[in-house]
Write a protein that holds these residues in place. Structure first.
Motif, PDB file in Angstrom:
ATOM      1  N   PHE A  36       9.215 -45.553 -22.551  1.00 19.84           N
ATOM      2  CA  PHE A  36       8.550 -44.962 -21.386  1.00 19.84           C
ATOM      3  C   PHE A  36       8.888 -43.476 -21.303  1.00 19.84           C
ATOM      4  CE2 PHE A  36       8.410 -43.528 -17.018  1.00 19.84           C
ATOM      5  CZ  PHE A  36       7.135 -43.895 -16.643  1.00 19.84           C
ATOM      6  N   GLN A  37      10.186 -43.163 -21.454  1.00 25.97           N
ATOM      7  CA  GLN A  37      10.603 -41.752 -21.382  1.00 25.97           C
ATOM      8  C   GLN A  37       9.886 -40.932 -22.448  1.00 25.97           C
ATOM      9  OE1 GLN A  37      12.066 -40.860 -18.853  1.00 25.97           O
ATOM     10  NE2 GLN A  37      13.166 -42.633 -18.107  1.00 25.97           N
ATOM     11  N   GLN A  38       9.748 -41.503 -23.639  1.00 25.70           N
ATOM     12  CA  GLN A  38       9.130 -40.764 -24.737  1.00 25.70           C
ATOM     13  C   GLN A  38       7.633 -40.567 -24.547  1.00 25.70           C
ATOM     14  OE1 GLN A  38      10.023 -42.992 -28.245  1.00 25.70           O
ATOM     15  NE2 GLN A  38      12.057 -42.121 -28.468  1.00 25.70           N
ATOM     16  N   ASN A  39       6.952 -41.624 -24.130  1.00 22.04           N
ATOM     17  CA  ASN A  39       5.492 -41.601 -24.193  1.00 22.04           C
ATOM     18  C   ASN A  39       4.799 -41.382 -22.853  1.00 22.04           C
ATOM     19  OD1 ASN A  39       4.966 -42.452 -27.092  1.00 22.04           O
ATOM     20  ND2 ASN A  39       6.369 -44.047 -26.391  1.00 22.04           N
ATOM     21  N   CYS A  40       5.400 -41.827 -21.785  1.00 20.10           N
ATOM     22  CA  CYS A  40       4.685 -41.864 -20.511  1.00 20.10           C
ATOM     23  C   CYS A  40       5.221 -40.850 -19.508  1.00 20.10           C
ATOM     24  CB  CYS A  40       4.774 -43.254 -19.891  1.00 20.10           C
ATOM     25  SG  CYS A  40       4.657 -44.586 -21.107  1.00 20.10           S
ATOM     26  N   GLY A  48       5.458 -41.311 -11.138  1.00 18.35           N
ATOM     27  CA  GLY A  48       4.375 -40.597 -10.454  1.00 18.35           C
ATOM     28  C   GLY A  48       3.204 -40.346 -11.388  1.00 18.35           C
ATOM     29  N   ASN A  49       2.400 -39.362 -11.038  1.00 26.53           N
ATOM     30  CA  ASN A  49       1.295 -38.982 -11.914  1.00 26.53           C
ATOM     31  C   ASN A  49       0.978 -37.505 -11.641  1.00 26.53           C
ATOM     32  OD1 ASN A  49      -1.185 -38.595 -13.254  1.00 26.53           O
ATOM     33  ND2 ASN A  49      -1.763 -40.731 -12.952  1.00 26.53           N
ATOM     34  N   PRO A  82      -9.856 -41.382 -17.424  1.00 24.85           N
ATOM     35  CA  PRO A  82      -9.901 -39.956 -17.707  1.00 24.85           C
ATOM     36  C   PRO A  82      -8.555 -39.271 -17.505  1.00 24.85           C
ATOM     37  CG  PRO A  82     -11.395 -40.546 -15.885  1.00 24.85           C
ATOM     38  CD  PRO A  82     -10.760 -41.804 -16.360  1.00 24.85           C
ATOM     39  N   GLY A  83      -8.139 -38.473 -18.484  1.00 25.19           N
ATOM     40  CA  GLY A  83      -6.917 -37.687 -18.359  1.00 25.19           C
ATOM     41  C   GLY A  83      -5.700 -38.337 -18.963  1.00 25.19           C
ATOM     42  N   MET A  84      -5.804 -39.620 -19.328  1.00 27.42           N
ATOM     43  CA  MET A  84      -4.632 -40.288 -19.906  1.00 27.42           C
ATOM     44  C   MET A  84      -4.803 -40.442 -21.418  1.00 27.42           C
ATOM     45  SD  MET A  84      -2.686 -43.778 -18.845  1.00 27.42           S
ATOM     46  CE  MET A  84      -1.977 -44.848 -20.101  1.00 27.42           C
ATOM     47  N   THR A  85      -3.686 -40.258 -22.124  1.00 25.28           N
ATOM     48  CA  THR A  85      -3.675 -40.429 -23.580  1.00 25.28           C
ATOM     49  C   THR A  85      -3.924 -41.886 -23.931  1.00 25.28           C
ATOM     50  OG1 THR A  85      -1.841 -38.871 -23.465  1.00 25.28           O
ATOM     51  CG2 THR A  85      -2.303 -39.823 -25.616  1.00 25.28           C
ATOM     52  N   ALA A  97       4.657 -52.277 -26.215  1.00 24.35           N
ATOM     53  CA  ALA A  97       3.812 -52.037 -25.042  1.00 24.35           C
ATOM     54  C   ALA A  97       4.248 -52.967 -23.913  1.00 24.35           C
ATOM     55  CB  ALA A  97       2.349 -52.257 -25.393  1.00 24.35           C
ATOM     56  N   ARG A  98       4.576 -54.203 -24.267  1.00 28.37           N
ATOM     57  CA  ARG A  98       5.025 -55.165 -23.253  1.00 28.37           C
ATOM     58  C   ARG A  98       6.372 -54.745 -22.659  1.00 28.37           C
ATOM     59  NH1 ARG A  98       3.897 -60.021 -21.225  1.00 28.37           N
ATOM     60  NH2 ARG A  98       2.024 -60.168 -22.473  1.00 28.37           N
TER      61      ARG A  98
END
Ligand code: HEC
Length: 109
Positions: A36-40, A48-49, A82-85, A97-98
């Motif tokens: 999560f830290q790496q990708n999101c 947040g977003n 829209p806007g998300m990788t 992913a799980r």
């Protein structure tokens, strides 16, 4: 005497086996956090977003958008708005992913 030895050995192996399983499980949990830290987290710091503030990872926002289960979160990664990788199976396999999805559900309430 011999019997006691066998019992002690068996108990030791059982204990190793059980703690081994626990270690594995918590490694999987930490993996979710790490991924999560790496990708999101660049876009979702603390759940947040920064791009679209209405779409945080907190339960209330997620559920308002129909993202309720681990499967839904995985679906979002495969097929984002829209806007998300986009994260396909090559970038993040289902198992990882799980782990990320479970981390999100557990962490951002
Ligand atoms: C480039 C920025 C970016 C990255 C990186 C990113 N996201 Fe997103 N995310 C967004 C945006 C923008 C939205 C809102 C649009 C949408 O629903 O897709 C969103 C929405 C979501 C939602 C729905 C939230 C809601 O309230 O409905 C989930 C779940 C989600 N992202 C999970 C993830 C996960 C898991 C990762 C990492 C594997 C990730 N995102 C990486 C930008 C990003």
């Amino acid at each position: 005497m011999k019997k006691t030895l066998v019992a002690v050995l068996a108990a030791t192996f059982l204990a190793l086996f059980i703690t081994g399983g626990w270690a594995k499980e918590s490694a999987q949990k930490n993996k979710g956090e790490m991924l999560f830290q790496q990708n999101c987290s660049p876009c979702h710091p603390d759940g947040g977003n920064i791009i679209n503030p209405a779409f945080t990872l907190h339960q209330k926002d997620r559920e308002a958008h129909g993202v309720k289960t681990a499967k839904d979160i995985m679906g979002k990664m495969r097929n984002p708005g829209p806007g998300m990788t986009k994260f396909d199976k090559k970038t993040i396999p289902d198992k990882d992913a799980r782990a990320i999805a479970e981390y999100i559900m557990k962490t951002f309430k």
